[in-house]
Design a protein around this motif. Structure first.
Motif, short mmCIF file in Angstrom:
data_model
loop_
_atom_site.label_atom_id
_atom_site.label_comp_id
_atom_site.label_asym_id
_atom_site.label_seq_id
_atom_site.Cartn_x
_atom_site.Cartn_y
_atom_site.Cartn_z
N SER A 1 42.72 8.05 -30.83
CA SER A 1 40.64 7.56 -30.91
C SER A 1 40.23 8.50 -29.66
O SER A 1 39.99 8.98 -28.50
N GLY A 2 38.94 8.87 -30.71
CA GLY A 2 37.98 9.34 -30.05
C GLY A 2 37.31 10.78 -30.71
O GLY A 2 37.60 11.59 -31.84
N VAL A 3 35.93 10.52 -30.42
CA VAL A 3 34.69 11.08 -31.19
C VAL A 3 34.80 13.30 -30.75
O VAL A 3 35.69 13.23 -29.94
N HIS A 4 33.83 13.47 -31.89
CA HIS A 4 34.06 14.80 -31.91
C HIS A 4 33.66 15.36 -30.80
O HIS A 4 32.56 14.95 -30.31
N GLY A 5 34.40 16.86 -30.09
CA GLY A 5 33.20 17.42 -28.82
C GLY A 5 32.99 16.68 -27.43
O GLY A 5 32.40 16.53 -26.74
N LEU A 6 34.59 16.38 -27.24
CA LEU A 6 35.02 15.68 -25.95
C LEU A 6 34.30 16.62 -24.51
O LEU A 6 34.53 15.96 -23.80
N SER A 7 34.91 17.26 -24.89
CA SER A 7 34.92 18.45 -23.47
C SER A 7 36.32 18.21 -22.55
O SER A 7 37.33 17.64 -22.91
N LEU A 8 35.76 17.71 -21.66
CA LEU A 8 36.74 17.42 -20.38
C LEU A 8 36.84 15.56 -20.31
O LEU A 8 37.34 14.65 -19.25
N CYS A 9 36.03 14.83 -21.12
CA CYS A 9 35.72 13.77 -21.16
C CYS A 9 35.37 12.62 -20.53
O CYS A 9 35.77 11.72 -19.92
N GLU A 10 35.15 13.21 -19.55
CA GLU A 10 34.09 12.71 -18.87
C GLU A 10 32.30 12.54 -18.61
O GLU A 10 31.60 13.05 -19.61
N GLU A 11 31.97 11.72 -17.52
CA GLU A 11 30.07 12.00 -17.51
C GLU A 11 30.03 13.04 -16.88
O GLU A 11 29.40 13.32 -18.01
N LEU A 12 30.87 13.73 -16.69
CA LEU A 12 29.81 15.09 -15.98
C LEU A 12 29.30 15.92 -17.97
O LEU A 12 28.52 16.62 -17.70
N THR A 13 30.36 15.78 -18.50
CA THR A 13 30.33 16.28 -19.72
C THR A 13 29.95 15.84 -21.11
O THR A 13 30.19 16.01 -22.12
N ALA A 14 29.55 14.24 -20.77
CA ALA A 14 29.38 13.45 -21.42
C ALA A 14 27.52 13.77 -22.28
O ALA A 14 26.76 13.80 -21.70
N MET A 15 28.05 13.38 -23.56
CA MET A 15 26.09 14.24 -23.95
C MET A 15 24.89 13.33 -24.07
O MET A 15 25.29 12.04 -24.05
N GLY B 1 24.91 10.72 -21.31
CA GLY B 1 25.24 10.44 -20.91
C GLY B 1 26.08 8.59 -21.85
O GLY B 1 26.60 7.78 -21.49
N GLN B 2 26.64 9.47 -22.67
CA GLN B 2 26.70 8.52 -23.86
C GLN B 2 28.29 8.19 -23.69
O GLN B 2 29.15 8.65 -22.90
N SER B 3 28.36 6.57 -23.99
CA SER B 3 29.33 6.30 -23.61
C SER B 3 30.94 6.59 -24.14
O SER B 3 31.98 6.83 -23.78
N GLU B 4 30.25 6.74 -25.47
CA GLU B 4 31.25 7.82 -26.77
C GLU B 4 32.52 8.96 -26.02
O GLU B 4 33.01 9.07 -26.75
N HIS B 5 31.84 9.97 -25.33
CA HIS B 5 32.44 10.64 -24.12
C HIS B 5 32.75 10.62 -23.39
O HIS B 5 33.28 12.01 -22.77
N ILE B 6 33.03 9.81 -22.80
CA ILE B 6 34.04 9.20 -21.38
C ILE B 6 35.21 8.87 -21.69
O ILE B 6 35.15 7.51 -22.72
N ASN B 7 36.33 9.19 -21.83
CA ASN B 7 37.68 8.60 -22.43
C ASN B 7 39.00 8.87 -21.39
O ASN B 7 39.35 10.47 -21.71
N ASP B 8 39.02 8.06 -20.96
CA ASP B 8 39.87 8.83 -19.70
C ASP B 8 41.26 8.96 -20.02
O ASP B 8 42.28 9.87 -19.83
N HIS B 9 41.50 8.58 -21.55
CA HIS B 9 42.93 8.92 -21.78
C HIS B 9 42.91 10.06 -22.31
O HIS B 9 44.16 11.05 -22.21
#
Length: 275
Positions: free
Chosen positions: A236-250, A252-260
């Motif tokens: 699971s994960g939205v498109h455009g996650l990049s590094l999946c960290e707060e640093l690259t979250a659009m 600050g959207q939480s859906e772009h932060i995904n530890d797994h």
């Protein structure tokens, strides 16, 4: 660190009408560590549907790779209204330029890796399957071996022009009125050969913009042509996650932060170091 912004029109007379820019991040060797070290070089092609190039998939990713000791180049390639093969010739010329800087930049010329996100993944993948096509040799006047990438990292890439296509990317790359037959000529899963470079792919199962079938089709074609690859499909994960960290979250959207899903980066680094 050698940091430069280089206009591609300044490195090739064949690109005199190009506005593409490469930003270089080249660590300098140290006598305390290894003054003769040759480094893998990562060329980052940000996504953006061939209508722009995403900041979230550019410099933050470069910094992450630099921290692992790699040379990194971010390519801001030409997008719409420019059409194929403009961006592809720019990426090919970038590979050639990096090889020409082998001594100055301590480049391992056998480990130049193109890394693309989304539509940038289509661009990186296009060079991987078309590096030996006459269109590049004739357009740039460079030998095939000078523009060949040695490996690819494709992150939720646009691949297919068929049922599971990201239509907008193909519209911007080729034009909205391009025939299905013309689009199929850039459907990358149909262009894989035994000469396609080793590939690392990752995608999320429920990507709502670029369906997971894009990576699956490409991996299947690599397997059919006996090209080694590593494939990771996250549940699971939205498109455009990049590094999946707060640093690259659009924004600050939480859906772009995904530890797994963020584990893709360390897995890719391990893969690079085993090339």
């Amino acid at each position: 660190m050698i940091y430069e912004k280089i206009n591609l029109r300044d490195i090739s007379s064949k690109l005199k009408d190009s506005n593409a820019i490469m930003s270089t991040y080249i660590p300098e060797n140290s006598e305390e560590i290894n003054i003769n070290k040759k480094r893998e070089t990562i060329i980052i092609c940000p996504g953006g549907g061939y209508v722009g190039t995403s900041d979230r998939e550019a410099e933050p990713v470069a910094f992450k790779f630099i921290a692992e000791g790699f040379n990194v180049v971010v390519l801001r390639y030409s997008v719409a209204p420019n059409k194929f093969p403009k961006a592809l010739t720019e990426l090919a010329a970038t590979v050639n330029y990096i090889r020409s800087k082998g001594e100055e930049w301590n480049v391992d010329s056998n480990k130049i890796i193109v890394c693309g996100f989304s539509a940038g993944g289509h661009l990186a993948g296009s060079l991987g399957v078309l590096w030996d096509n006459k269109i590049l040799e004739e357009t740039l006047g460079l030998s095939k071996d000078d523009i060949k990438p040695n490996a690819m990292i494709l992150c939720y890439p646009v691949i297919t022009s068929g049922e599971f296509a990201h239509k907008g990317s193909f519209d911007n790359l080729l034009g909205e009125n391009t025939s299905e037959g013309e689009r199929e000529k850039l459907s990358l899963e149909k262009l894989v050969s035994k000469n396609t470079p080793k590939t690392f792919l990752w995608h999320t199962f429920d990507d709502g913009a670029v369906p997971v079938q894009n990576s699956l089709f490409f991996a299947n074609s690599l397997a059919a042509n006996n090209v080694p690859f590593e494939l990771h499909i996250y549940p699971s994960g939205v498109h455009g996650l990049s590094l999946c960290e707060e640093l690259t979250a659009m924004n600050g959207q939480s859906e772009h932060i995904n530890d797994h899903v963020s584990t893709w980066f360390n897995l890719a680094v391990e893969w690079i170091k085993k090339l």
